[in-house]
Design a protein around this motif. Sequence first.
Motif, mmCIF file in Angstrom:
data_model
loop_
_atom_site.group_PDB
_atom_site.id
_atom_site.type_symbol
_atom_site.label_atom_id
_atom_site.label_comp_id
_atom_site.label_asym_id
_atom_site.label_seq_id
_atom_site.Cartn_x
_atom_site.Cartn_y
_atom_site.Cartn_z
ATOM 1 N N LEU A 168 0.806 -1.215 0.000
ATOM 2 C CA LEU A 168 0.000 0.000 0.000
ATOM 3 C C LEU A 168 0.841 1.269 0.000
ATOM 4 O O LEU A 168 0.290 2.365 0.082
ATOM 5 N N LEU A 169 2.149 1.137 -0.107
ATOM 6 C CA LEU A 169 3.022 2.303 -0.048
ATOM 7 C C LEU A 169 2.802 3.211 -1.253
ATOM 8 O O LEU A 169 2.628 2.735 -2.371
ATOM 9 N N PRO A 170 2.834 4.530 -1.045
ATOM 10 C CA PRO A 170 2.668 5.468 -2.167
ATOM 11 C C PRO A 170 3.964 5.641 -2.933
ATOM 12 O O PRO A 170 5.033 5.153 -2.556
ATOM 13 N N LEU A 171 3.888 6.391 -4.012
ATOM 14 C CA LEU A 171 5.015 6.573 -4.914
ATOM 15 C C LEU A 171 6.203 7.234 -4.224
ATOM 16 O O LEU A 171 7.357 6.845 -4.456
ATOM 17 N N GLN A 172 5.945 8.213 -3.377
ATOM 18 C CA GLN A 172 7.034 8.967 -2.765
ATOM 19 C C GLN A 172 7.927 8.081 -1.899
ATOM 20 O O GLN A 172 9.156 8.237 -1.907
ATOM 21 N N LEU A 173 7.341 7.157 -1.166
ATOM 22 C CA LEU A 173 8.150 6.286 -0.313
ATOM 23 C C LEU A 173 8.945 5.282 -1.130
ATOM 24 O O LEU A 173 10.080 4.933 -0.776
ATOM 25 N N VAL A 174 8.367 4.778 -2.211
ATOM 26 C CA VAL A 174 9.093 3.831 -3.062
ATOM 27 C C VAL A 174 10.276 4.528 -3.737
ATOM 28 O O VAL A 174 11.381 3.966 -3.804
#
Length: 298
Positions: free
Chosen positions: A228-234
């Motif tokens: 469920l991680l968003p783009l910014q964290l990836v």
Amino acid sequence: MENSGKIHKTKSDVAFNIVVYGLASIALLIVAYPMWFILIASFSDPSAVYNGRVFLWPVDFTLLGYQEIFKRGDIWLAYRNTIAYVIVGTFISLFVNLSAAYSLSRKDLVGRKFITLFFIFTMFFNGGLIPTYLNISDFGLLNTFLVMVLPFSVMAFHIIVARTFFQNLPEDLLDAAKIDGCGNLRFYFIIALPLSKAVIAVIGLWTAVGHWNSYFNALIYLPRAPELLPLQLVLRSILVVNQSTTMWGGDDIAVRAQQIADLLMYSSIVVSTVPIMLLYPFVQKHFNQGVMIGAIKG
């Protein structure tokens, strides 16, 4: 016959325009060039950027940075998650904040001033991170999709802005609607909202950008949900992994690793920024109208 529609400019007017346009051009250059440099650096060879040879155009064109980013499967999942957070979160936030704003704009609402002060109070004081975390945990929202779109959907600033807009709607509209048997709820959905495209566009854009750039909430409330991680964290994880490689190997290996890390940084900025920037032209017209909310009309 002299053309009466032609405006005669004095020397002082010409000098003033030159100064204004000159200052505006300098301000545009200061703001726009860093963005342009990041774009061209993301398509340039890392060594060219490192040696300062990139100035106006890409040097030794390459897609290495984007290849390194998009070859990871989790980047596409992160894109999907972020788009879902933006769409669902913006819809929920608009529904909640606009409804509250319209209610607070109505003079017949009992306790309207007290409720308004209650919302304003939350703009200056909050419970803090730990009480908020415990509260979200008690509701069972940790490591779920809803934790990214539901708990923080109420924005007091957005409510105040929208309330100001609704207060400027003519009272005669509501009076005429009541004569035809229309209540507050029906007036809100049928008349007030269609007339509020400007404020909806402004608040919607603010909310969408906030969800797109959000990373802190996911970092705190999604510790056991990597899917469920968003783009910014990836993107952050990609940069951290590549930055760590600069600590190993000889000088040449470390320099090359640093160059690759910088290239990934530029590419990550473009990947995370361009999609939300493409949204702006579609709401520009309403956004320009919305920024004048609350202005004095002459």
